[in-house]
Design an enzyme around this catalytic site. Structure first.
Site, PDB file in Angstrom:
ATOM      1  N   HIS A  37     -21.784   6.638   8.460  1.00 15.02           N
ATOM      2  CA  HIS A  37     -20.733   7.192   9.399  1.00 15.02           C
ATOM      3  C   HIS A  37     -19.564   6.961  10.166  1.00 15.02           C
ATOM      4  O   HIS A  37     -20.139   5.802  10.164  1.00 15.02           O
ATOM      5  CB  HIS A  37     -21.509   8.266  10.529  1.00 15.02           C
ATOM      6  CG  HIS A  37     -22.505   9.906   9.949  1.00 15.02           C
ATOM      7  ND1 HIS A  37     -23.032   9.917  11.213  1.00 15.02           N
ATOM      8  CD2 HIS A  37     -23.282   9.877   8.580  1.00 15.02           C
ATOM      9  CE1 HIS A  37     -23.915  10.763  10.117  1.00 15.02           C
ATOM     10  NE2 HIS A  37     -23.892  11.588   9.092  1.00 15.02           N
ATOM     11  N   GLU A  56     -18.844   5.975  12.975  1.00 14.73           N
ATOM     12  CA  GLU A  56     -19.260   5.406  13.979  1.00 14.73           C
ATOM     13  C   GLU A  56     -19.884   3.490  13.800  1.00 14.73           C
ATOM     14  O   GLU A  56     -20.050   3.131  13.787  1.00 14.73           O
ATOM     15  CB  GLU A  56     -20.547   6.206  14.705  1.00 14.73           C
ATOM     16  CG  GLU A  56     -19.117   7.270  16.005  1.00 14.73           C
ATOM     17  CD  GLU A  56     -19.412   8.297  14.739  1.00 14.73           C
ATOM     18  OE1 GLU A  56     -19.388   9.654  15.251  1.00 14.73           O
ATOM     19  OE2 GLU A  56     -19.370   8.255  13.016  1.00 14.73           O
ATOM     20  N   CYS A  65     -26.093   7.883  15.698  1.00 12.52           N
ATOM     21  CA  CYS A  65     -24.820   7.637  16.318  1.00 12.52           C
ATOM     22  C   CYS A  65     -24.858   6.664  17.107  1.00 12.52           C
ATOM     23  O   CYS A  65     -24.422   5.664  17.925  1.00 12.52           O
ATOM     24  CB  CYS A  65     -23.157   8.083  15.371  1.00 12.52           C
ATOM     25  SG  CYS A  65     -23.414   8.385  14.027  1.00 12.52           S
TER      26      CYS A  65
END
Length: 155
Positions: free
Chosen positions: A57, A59, A90
């Site tokens: 992801h 992040e 995250c």
């Protein structure tokens, strides 16, 4: 002293540019930037499909880059800007990294854990708390996601 919303919008605009990079490689358009003392530390975008990595992801990619750049797995006194409300994974990584503040654009009613589905950011179960601010440039962030999924459905 309060946070200047124009500063948040400036950094979110950079996160949106990262989201567009994700979209260009047919990834869900989510982008993120990390800032400390009004200086850009790192930027990243979603890459789970292209990296064959469910943890890639925006992040997580960002935290990895910032940790290497600062030579530290702790990133105190930083603000993370991301175009979509963080998921559990995250947010957990941000807590471990000791991020001070997370600012997100679009709310995520399905997996967001900073107020939408749940609010883990205020949980007393963790040894670090993160200040959260949602809805910064929300329409722009949401629009990118809606267009991406509309185009996907039309393929």
């Amino acid at each position: 002293m309060g946070i200047d919303s124009s500063v948040d919008e400036k950094w979110m605009a950079l996160a949106i540019e990262q989201a567009k990079l994700a979209e260009a490689i047919d990834e869900m358009p989510v982008g993120a930037v990390l800032v400390q003392d009004d200086q850009l530390i790192a930027s990243a975008h979603n890459q789970p499909i292209s990296n064959n990595d469910p943890t890639a992801h925006a992040e997580i990619q960002l935290l990895r880059k910032a940790g290497k750049k600062l030579n530290n797995y702790r990133l105190p006194n930083t603000t993370l800007y991301v175009t979509l409300e963080p998921c559990t994974m995250c947010l957990g990584a941000m807590i471990h990294a000791r991020i001070a503040r997370v600012v997100f654009g679009a709310f995520d009613q399905k997996t967001g854990v900073c107020g939408s589905c749940q609010d883990l950011s205020t949980s007393v179960c963790f040894n670090h708390s993160i200040e959260t601010q949602g809805g910064v440039l929300a329409n722009e962030c949401k629009g990118l996601l809606q267009l991406f999924f509309k185009n996907r459905r039309n393929k």
